[in-house]
Structures are given as C-alpha cells and as structure tokens.
Design a protein around this motif. Structure first.
Motif, PDB file in Angstrom:
ATOM      1  N   LEU A  23       0.826  -1.204   0.000  1.00  0.00           N
ATOM      2  CA  LEU A  23       0.000   0.000   0.000  1.00  0.00           C
ATOM      3  C   LEU A  23       0.863   1.258   0.000  1.00  0.00           C
ATOM      4  O   LEU A  23       0.534   2.238  -0.693  1.00  0.00           O
ATOM      5  CB  LEU A  23      -0.925   0.000   1.217  1.00  0.00           C
ATOM      6  CG  LEU A  23      -2.065   1.012   1.177  1.00  0.00           C
ATOM      7  CD1 LEU A  23      -2.971   0.777  -0.030  1.00  0.00           C
ATOM      8  CD2 LEU A  23      -2.883   0.968   2.463  1.00  0.00           C
ATOM      9  N   ILE A  24       1.952   1.241   0.729  1.00  0.00           N
ATOM     10  CA  ILE A  24       2.866   2.388   0.724  1.00  0.00           C
ATOM     11  C   ILE A  24       3.419   2.608  -0.683  1.00  0.00           C
ATOM     12  O   ILE A  24       3.502   3.750  -1.170  1.00  0.00           O
ATOM     13  CB  ILE A  24       4.017   2.175   1.732  1.00  0.00           C
ATOM     14  CG1 ILE A  24       3.482   2.255   3.161  1.00  0.00           C
ATOM     15  CG2 ILE A  24       5.126   3.190   1.521  1.00  0.00           C
ATOM     16  CD1 ILE A  24       4.484   1.824   4.216  1.00  0.00           C
ATOM     17  N   ALA A  25       3.785   1.529  -1.361  1.00  0.00           N
ATOM     18  CA  ALA A  25       4.287   1.637  -2.731  1.00  0.00           C
ATOM     19  C   ALA A  25       3.216   2.206  -3.653  1.00  0.00           C
ATOM     20  O   ALA A  25       3.513   3.024  -4.542  1.00  0.00           O
ATOM     21  CB  ALA A  25       4.743   0.273  -3.233  1.00  0.00           C
ATOM     22  N   ALA A  26       1.973   1.794  -3.444  1.00  0.00           N
ATOM     23  CA  ALA A  26       0.868   2.310  -4.263  1.00  0.00           C
ATOM     24  C   ALA A  26       0.693   3.809  -4.041  1.00  0.00           C
ATOM     25  O   ALA A  26       0.472   4.579  -4.995  1.00  0.00           O
ATOM     26  CB  ALA A  26      -0.419   1.568  -3.923  1.00  0.00           C
ATOM     27  N   ILE A  27       0.797   4.240  -2.801  1.00  0.00           N
ATOM     28  CA  ILE A  27       0.685   5.666  -2.493  1.00  0.00           C
ATOM     29  C   ILE A  27       1.815   6.447  -3.165  1.00  0.00           C
ATOM     30  O   ILE A  27       1.597   7.514  -3.744  1.00  0.00           O
ATOM     31  CB  ILE A  27       0.696   5.889  -0.966  1.00  0.00           C
ATOM     32  CG1 ILE A  27      -0.586   5.312  -0.349  1.00  0.00           C
ATOM     33  CG2 ILE A  27       0.835   7.367  -0.626  1.00  0.00           C
ATOM     34  CD1 ILE A  27      -0.547   5.192   1.166  1.00  0.00           C
ATOM     35  N   GLU A  28       3.022   5.906  -3.106  1.00  0.00           N
ATOM     36  CA  GLU A  28       4.171   6.562  -3.734  1.00  0.00           C
ATOM     37  C   GLU A  28       4.023   6.651  -5.248  1.00  0.00           C
ATOM     38  O   GLU A  28       4.577   7.557  -5.881  1.00  0.00           O
ATOM     39  CB  GLU A  28       5.454   5.809  -3.370  1.00  0.00           C
ATOM     40  CG  GLU A  28       5.830   5.948  -1.900  1.00  0.00           C
ATOM     41  CD  GLU A  28       7.011   5.084  -1.496  1.00  0.00           C
ATOM     42  OE1 GLU A  28       7.397   4.192  -2.309  1.00  0.00           O
ATOM     43  OE2 GLU A  28       7.535   5.280  -0.383  1.00  0.00           O
ATOM     44  N   HIS A  33      -6.926   4.537  -5.701  1.00  0.00           N
ATOM     45  CA  HIS A  33      -7.749   3.421  -5.222  1.00  0.00           C
ATOM     46  C   HIS A  33      -6.920   2.142  -5.293  1.00  0.00           C
ATOM     47  O   HIS A  33      -6.253   1.878  -6.304  1.00  0.00           O
ATOM     48  CB  HIS A  33      -9.003   3.258  -6.077  1.00  0.00           C
ATOM     49  CG  HIS A  33      -9.929   4.429  -6.039  1.00  0.00           C
ATOM     50  ND1 HIS A  33      -9.637   5.623  -6.667  1.00  0.00           N
ATOM     51  CD2 HIS A  33     -11.141   4.584  -5.440  1.00  0.00           C
ATOM     52  CE1 HIS A  33     -10.635   6.472  -6.455  1.00  0.00           C
ATOM     53  NE2 HIS A  33     -11.551   5.866  -5.725  1.00  0.00           N
ATOM     54  N   TRP A  34      -6.994   1.343  -4.234  1.00  0.00           N
ATOM     55  CA  TRP A  34      -6.207   0.112  -4.166  1.00  0.00           C
ATOM     56  C   TRP A  34      -7.046  -1.014  -3.574  1.00  0.00           C
ATOM     57  O   TRP A  34      -7.790  -0.812  -2.618  1.00  0.00           O
ATOM     58  CB  TRP A  34      -4.964   0.312  -3.297  1.00  0.00           C
ATOM     59  CG  TRP A  34      -4.040  -0.859  -3.333  1.00  0.00           C
ATOM     60  CD1 TRP A  34      -3.959  -1.895  -2.443  1.00  0.00           C
ATOM     61  CD2 TRP A  34      -3.089  -1.138  -4.359  1.00  0.00           C
ATOM     62  NE1 TRP A  34      -2.995  -2.799  -2.842  1.00  0.00           N
ATOM     63  CE2 TRP A  34      -2.445  -2.350  -4.021  1.00  0.00           C
ATOM     64  CE3 TRP A  34      -2.708  -0.484  -5.529  1.00  0.00           C
ATOM     65  CZ2 TRP A  34      -1.463  -2.929  -4.805  1.00  0.00           C
ATOM     66  CZ3 TRP A  34      -1.712  -1.058  -6.316  1.00  0.00           C
ATOM     67  CH2 TRP A  34      -1.104  -2.262  -5.957  1.00  0.00           C
ATOM     68  N   LYS A  68      -5.459   3.647   8.698  1.00  0.00           N
ATOM     69  CA  LYS A  68      -4.177   4.350   8.852  1.00  0.00           C
ATOM     70  C   LYS A  68      -3.873   5.271   7.679  1.00  0.00           C
ATOM     71  O   LYS A  68      -3.336   6.376   7.861  1.00  0.00           O
ATOM     72  CB  LYS A  68      -3.052   3.325   9.029  1.00  0.00           C
ATOM     73  CG  LYS A  68      -1.672   3.943   9.222  1.00  0.00           C
ATOM     74  CD  LYS A  68      -0.624   2.865   9.478  1.00  0.00           C
ATOM     75  CE  LYS A  68       0.762   3.494   9.666  1.00  0.00           C
ATOM     76  NZ  LYS A  68       1.794   2.463   9.957  1.00  0.00           N
ATOM     77  N   TYR A  69      -4.231   4.837   6.468  1.00  0.00           N
ATOM     78  CA  TYR A  69      -3.868   5.609   5.271  1.00  0.00           C
ATOM     79  C   TYR A  69      -5.088   6.225   4.581  1.00  0.00           C
ATOM     80  O   TYR A  69      -5.037   6.551   3.399  1.00  0.00           O
ATOM     81  CB  TYR A  69      -3.125   4.698   4.288  1.00  0.00           C
ATOM     82  CG  TYR A  69      -1.806   4.185   4.838  1.00  0.00           C
ATOM     83  CD1 TYR A  69      -0.660   4.977   4.805  1.00  0.00           C
ATOM     84  CD2 TYR A  69      -1.711   2.910   5.417  1.00  0.00           C
ATOM     85  CE1 TYR A  69       0.549   4.511   5.316  1.00  0.00           C
ATOM     86  CE2 TYR A  69      -0.511   2.441   5.927  1.00  0.00           C
ATOM     87  CZ  TYR A  69       0.616   3.252   5.874  1.00  0.00           C
ATOM     88  OH  TYR A  69       1.802   2.796   6.384  1.00  0.00           O
ATOM     89  N   SER A  70      -6.156   6.406   5.336  1.00  0.00           N
ATOM     90  CA  SER A  70      -7.411   6.888   4.742  1.00  0.00           C
ATOM     91  C   SER A  70      -7.291   8.277   4.118  1.00  0.00           C
ATOM     92  O   SER A  70      -8.053   8.620   3.210  1.00  0.00           O
ATOM     93  CB  SER A  70      -8.524   6.895   5.793  1.00  0.00           C
ATOM     94  OG  SER A  70      -8.192   7.773   6.867  1.00  0.00           O
ATOM     95  N   ASP A  71      -6.335   9.074   4.585  1.00  0.00           N
ATOM     96  CA  ASP A  71      -6.169  10.421   4.024  1.00  0.00           C
ATOM     97  C   ASP A  71      -5.307  10.425   2.766  1.00  0.00           C
ATOM     98  O   ASP A  71      -5.156  11.460   2.122  1.00  0.00           O
ATOM     99  CB  ASP A  71      -5.556  11.357   5.063  1.00  0.00           C
ATOM    100  CG  ASP A  71      -4.172  10.903   5.523  1.00  0.00           C
ATOM    101  OD1 ASP A  71      -3.900   9.666   5.498  1.00  0.00           O
ATOM    102  OD2 ASP A  71      -3.359  11.755   5.905  1.00  0.00           O
ATOM    103  N   LYS A 245       4.822  -8.216  -5.671  1.00  0.00           N
ATOM    104  CA  LYS A 245       5.880  -7.461  -4.996  1.00  0.00           C
ATOM    105  C   LYS A 245       5.528  -5.982  -5.048  1.00  0.00           C
ATOM    106  O   LYS A 245       4.814  -5.532  -5.943  1.00  0.00           O
ATOM    107  CB  LYS A 245       7.238  -7.685  -5.684  1.00  0.00           C
ATOM    108  CG  LYS A 245       7.722  -9.117  -5.672  1.00  0.00           C
ATOM    109  CD  LYS A 245       9.051  -9.228  -6.413  1.00  0.00           C
ATOM    110  CE  LYS A 245       9.551 -10.658  -6.461  1.00  0.00           C
ATOM    111  NZ  LYS A 245      10.827 -10.781  -7.221  1.00  0.00           N
ATOM    112  N   ASP A 246       6.082  -5.220  -4.118  1.00  0.00           N
ATOM    113  CA  ASP A 246       5.716  -3.807  -4.032  1.00  0.00           C
ATOM    114  C   ASP A 246       6.317  -2.952  -5.151  1.00  0.00           C
ATOM    115  O   ASP A 246       5.971  -1.781  -5.283  1.00  0.00           O
ATOM    116  CB  ASP A 246       6.070  -3.227  -2.659  1.00  0.00           C
ATOM    117  CG  ASP A 246       7.550  -3.377  -2.307  1.00  0.00           C
ATOM    118  OD1 ASP A 246       8.355  -3.743  -3.180  1.00  0.00           O
ATOM    119  OD2 ASP A 246       7.886  -3.133  -1.124  1.00  0.00           O
ATOM    120  N   ASN A 247       7.178  -3.538  -5.969  1.00  0.00           N
ATOM    121  CA  ASN A 247       7.713  -2.784  -7.119  1.00  0.00           C
ATOM    122  C   ASN A 247       6.995  -3.151  -8.421  1.00  0.00           C
ATOM    123  O   ASN A 247       7.461  -2.814  -9.509  1.00  0.00           O
ATOM    124  CB  ASN A 247       9.216  -3.012  -7.262  1.00  0.00           C
ATOM    125  CG  ASN A 247       9.581  -4.457  -7.550  1.00  0.00           C
ATOM    126  OD1 ASN A 247       8.728  -5.344  -7.493  1.00  0.00           O
ATOM    127  ND2 ASN A 247      10.847  -4.711  -7.849  1.00  0.00           N
TER     128      ASN A 247
END
Length: 282
Positions: A23-28, A33-34, A68-71, A245-247
């Motif tokens: 999810l952090i990778a998606a935000i970056e 939407h994920w 946690k990442y709703s914003d 994978k996150d990449n």
C-alpha cells in the motif's frame, strides 16, 4: 487523476511483500484506489493461497491499513477466487462469509466434470507442469483441454456473481504458440464465446500486465488482438498488475492505456463502494 489496481497479492498468500509495504508503494506511485486480493482458500494442500485460518487476520490487517492511510488512498478488500469444477465451494457464498467487497474470479486449475480430484495447473513458472498435465489428464488433446478451460470460466460466471474476470486467456502462457494461436479457428470461437458470457453477466474484464513484466508471456491477458472485440461488445475493463511485490504495482499501465486510447477506448472502471467508470485520460 484516478489510478487504480484491485489485483494484488501479499505475504498472506504467494506475494512477496506485506500488505502495508504494497500500500505504501501504491501511495508513492500516486494510486487513488487500491484493492487487496489474496488468493482465496482452496480445498487442497498448496503453497499459493491464504488459509481459512488466516482470513480473519487478513481482514483485520486490511481494516487497520484502510484506517491508517485513509487520508492518502481509498482502500478495499477482495480475493482472487479460484473456481474449480466439482471441487471448490460456491465462491460467491465464500466471499460473503469472509466479508469481501469484491470478487476477482479466475481459473488456474482446469478440471473436467468427473470423480477424479486431479486438475491441470496452467500457471506457475514451470512449463513442464503444464505439459505434464496436458499429457496425463487430456491425452495431449489441446482442443479438449482448452474447451474445458473456457467452459469452466463460463460455468464460474454463470454460477457466481463475480465482479472481475482475471487473465481470461491465461492458457496461452505456457502454450507459447506451440499447440494453437490466436488465429486458430476453434480457439478464437472459444474466446469469443467466453467474452459473450462476460458481457451477458456484466463482468469486468481486467487488462492484466503480469505476463509481460515477468517475461513469461509476450502480451497482456487478454491478448491485444481481443481488445477491439471487447470494445465492440461494450465490455467493461479495468487495469490490473496482478502484483506480488511492491515494485510491481503499475508495471505496463502506461503502455496499456496508450494502446487502449489508440483503438478509441474512452473509459475504464474502478471500485469505490460500487463500480463506476472514469475517463481514460483522467
């Protein structure tokens, strides 16, 4: 800008990254939407699917991350649910019991209607498994095997209300043009019959890029040659990286969008408590 992916795997199944790292990778990567979509439990020993015992922890981790990442991102939970003739329980009921928000339906284990528990595994990194199953279960009759594969997907759609159909021509991955190609008349007829069922039941067809970035296939799933037919039938589509994978969150997404726009696609679909469409240029 809307950017989405609902087909992702984590350490809860055969993925290599945690749900949070994904999810952090998606935000970056500026996803808006994920969706998490662990491989759902299946009724036999395996190394790829979440266990029933781990489903509550999977749902709780999703809820924690959503809060946690709703914003930063809109987050949803589903599963990629394998439909296996005569073996798998009703996947629609299974999804409801787990409290999922969407279902990705898929076929990896191809099984004829019979008393045997054996199935033909068409996925994985080893093409020898594909060849061995084709020989032992279908007497190397690729037409019969392909017909079983596509019939199983049609059965899945008819018996369950799924949201998205995954990599609908995955049977091509280890085929590599050896037994048939996209111009083979009987094969083409099978694909079109499946697409007609997809349209009839209002299922979304994902444009899946995993074969390309894993270098196990030379095209998207479904192959680009079907995209115009999908458009002509007015079948809804979404982009999916099928990341483990996150990449891998958005690999080949730009390529897919460019191709889609070149054949006059204008919209894609996304989930935000219900399925909606957005302009492909947004």
């Amino acid at each position: 800008m809307i950017k989405t992916n609902y087909h992702s795997h984590s350490l809860f199944c055969d993925g290599k990254s945690s749900m949070e790292d994904m999810l952090i990778a998606a935000i970056e990567k500026n996803f808006t939407h994920w969706g998490f979509s662990a491989h759902a439990p299946v009724p036999f020993e395996n190394t790829f699917a979440i266990t029933k015992g781990d489903v509550p922890a999977y749902i709780e981790e999703y809820k924690r991350l959503k809060n946690k990442y709703s914003d930063k991102i809109n987050t949803f939970v589903g599963m990629e649910m394998d439909f296996i003739s005569d073996l798998q329980e009703n996947i629609e009921k299974q999804a409801k019991d787990y409290g999922l928000e969407y279902i990705i339906g898929s076929v990896h284990q191809v099984k004829e209607h019979n008393d045997s528990q054996d199935s033909w595994f068409i996925d994985g990194h080893d093409p020898n498994v594909y060849d061995k199953g084709l020989e032992e279960l279908f007497d190397n009759d690729i037409k019969r095997a392909a017909e079983t594969y596509f019939s199983q997907q049609i059965e899945m759609i008819q018996k369950n209300k799924i949201d998205v159909i995954a990599h609908l021509d995955k049977i091509t991955m280890h085929n590599k043009g050896r037994f048939f190609n996209n111009k083979t008349p009987w094969y083409k007829d099978m694909v079109i019959s499946l697409l007609e069922e997809v349209k009839k039941h209002d299922v979304i067809c994902e444009i899946n890029s995993r074969g390309l970035y894993k270098k196990r296939h030379n095209d998207f799933y479904p192959s680009q040659c079907w995209w115009k037919i999908i458009k002509e039938k007015n079948i809804k589509i979404c982009l999916a990286s099928d990341c483990h994978k996150d990449n891998e969150t958005d690999l080949y997404f730009d390529t897919a969008k460019d191709i889609l726009k070149s054949i006059n696609y204008t919209t894609l679909h996304y989930y935000d408590n219900e399925w909606k469409e957005y302009n492909i240029n947004d």
